[in-house]
Design a protein around this motif. Structure first.
Motif, PDB file in Angstrom:
ATOM      1  N   PHE A   1       0.822  -1.200   0.000  1.00 39.67           N
ATOM      2  CA  PHE A   1       0.000   0.000   0.000  1.00 39.67           C
ATOM      3  C   PHE A   1       0.862   1.258   0.000  1.00 39.67           C
ATOM      4  N   ASP A   2       0.344   2.284  -0.633  1.00 37.28           N
ATOM      5  CA  ASP A   2       1.008   3.579  -0.659  1.00 37.28           C
ATOM      6  C   ASP A   2       0.413   4.446   0.445  1.00 37.28           C
ATOM      7  N   MET A   3       0.744   4.079   1.682  1.00 40.50           N
ATOM      8  CA  MET A   3       0.251   4.842   2.834  1.00 40.50           C
ATOM      9  C   MET A   3       1.234   4.648   3.971  1.00 40.50           C
ATOM     10  N   ARG A   4       1.148   5.510   4.927  1.00 35.37           N
ATOM     11  CA  ARG A   4       2.015   5.411   6.099  1.00 35.37           C
ATOM     12  C   ARG A   4       1.528   4.275   6.992  1.00 35.37           C
ATOM     13  N   ARG A   5       2.445   3.735   7.735  1.00 36.74           N
ATOM     14  CA  ARG A   5       2.124   2.598   8.590  1.00 36.74           C
ATOM     15  C   ARG A   5       1.011   2.879   9.602  1.00 36.74           C
ATOM     16  N   PRO A   6       0.958   4.067  10.226  1.00 31.08           N
ATOM     17  CA  PRO A   6      -0.165   4.320  11.151  1.00 31.08           C
ATOM     18  C   PRO A   6      -1.526   4.229  10.468  1.00 31.08           C
ATOM     19  N   SER A   7      -1.595   4.613   9.195  1.00 33.23           N
ATOM     20  CA  SER A   7      -2.874   4.506   8.470  1.00 33.23           C
ATOM     21  C   SER A   7      -3.245   3.044   8.282  1.00 33.23           C
ATOM     22  N   LEU A   8      -2.264   2.213   7.920  1.00 34.56           N
ATOM     23  CA  LEU A   8      -2.539   0.788   7.775  1.00 34.56           C
ATOM     24  C   LEU A   8      -2.933   0.188   9.119  1.00 34.56           C
ATOM     25  N   SER A   9      -2.279   0.637  10.178  1.00 33.56           N
ATOM     26  CA  SER A   9      -2.625   0.136  11.513  1.00 33.56           C
ATOM     27  C   SER A   9      -4.081   0.434  11.861  1.00 33.56           C
ATOM     28  N   GLU A  10      -4.582   1.585  11.439  1.00 32.00           N
ATOM     29  CA  GLU A  10      -5.993   1.915  11.667  1.00 32.00           C
ATOM     30  C   GLU A  10      -6.908   0.954  10.918  1.00 32.00           C
ATOM     31  N   HIS A  11      -6.544   0.642   9.676  1.00 35.17           N
ATOM     32  CA  HIS A  11      -7.335  -0.316   8.900  1.00 35.17           C
ATOM     33  C   HIS A  11      -7.309  -1.689   9.571  1.00 35.17           C
ATOM     34  N   LEU A  12      -6.142  -2.103  10.048  1.00 34.82           N
ATOM     35  CA  LEU A  12      -6.031  -3.402  10.718  1.00 34.82           C
ATOM     36  C   LEU A  12      -6.853  -3.422  12.005  1.00 34.82           C
ATOM     37  N   LYS A  13      -6.908  -2.292  12.705  1.00 33.82           N
ATOM     38  CA  LYS A  13      -7.720  -2.226  13.922  1.00 33.82           C
ATOM     39  C   LYS A  13      -9.199  -2.407  13.601  1.00 33.82           C
ATOM     40  N   VAL A  14      -9.664  -1.790  12.535  1.00 32.67           N
ATOM     41  CA  VAL A  14     -11.069  -1.941  12.134  1.00 32.67           C
ATOM     42  C   VAL A  14     -11.352  -3.412  11.811  1.00 32.67           C
ATOM     43  N   LEU A  15     -10.450  -4.038  11.076  1.00 26.51           N
ATOM     44  CA  LEU A  15     -10.625  -5.459  10.733  1.00 26.51           C
ATOM     45  C   LEU A  15     -10.601  -6.326  11.986  1.00 26.51           C
ATOM     46  N   ARG A  16      -9.703  -6.019  12.903  1.00 23.41           N
ATOM     47  CA  ARG A  16      -9.609  -6.775  14.156  1.00 23.41           C
ATOM     48  C   ARG A  16     -10.881  -6.597  14.991  1.00 23.41           C
ATOM     49  N   ASP A  17     -11.360  -5.360  15.100  1.00 25.56           N
ATOM     50  CA  ASP A  17     -12.581  -5.090  15.882  1.00 25.56           C
ATOM     51  C   ASP A  17     -13.802  -5.789  15.287  1.00 25.56           C
TER      52      ASP A  17
END
Length: 103
Positions: free
Chosen positions: A35-51
């Motif tokens: 992905f062309d995004m910063r790691r904190p942005s990906l971490s937010e997406h992963l949190k949504v998937l985890r939740d």
């Protein structure tokens, strides 16, 4: 089917993360490379998937690995099945109509 699952799947990024996890668990760094995004942005997406229960996080030392949790997707399949039948019937009717007109 929970609204959290629908909300999680609404993002193309999150759908792509799930696709990447079909092959098995992946470290965050490997996922981020797609992905062309910063790691904190990906971490937010992963949190949504985890939740939403769609991924599981496992820590090994300083590394975090994510894996697909398919169970919530079963509810999605059950929810979509009537719509799939609806469209199959409509397409079959269209095919029959076109076959009749071709005669």
């Amino acid at each position: 089917m929970s609204d959290e699952v629908f909300a999680a799947l609404a993002s193309p990024v999150r759908r792509e993360v799930l696709r990447l996890l079909l092959d098995g668990p992946k470290p965050v760094g490997e996922l981020a490379g797609h992905f062309d995004m910063r790691r904190p942005s990906l971490s937010e997406h992963l949190k949504v998937l985890r939740d939403a229960g769609l991924v599981r996080e496992r820590k090994e030392g300083r590394h975090r690995f994510y894996s697909l949790e398919p169970e919530p997707l079963h509810g999605l399949t059950e929810w979509l099945t009537p719509y799939e039948r609806f469209w199959r019937e409509k397409l079959a009717n269209l095919r029959d109509l076109l076959d009749e007109e071709a005669l």
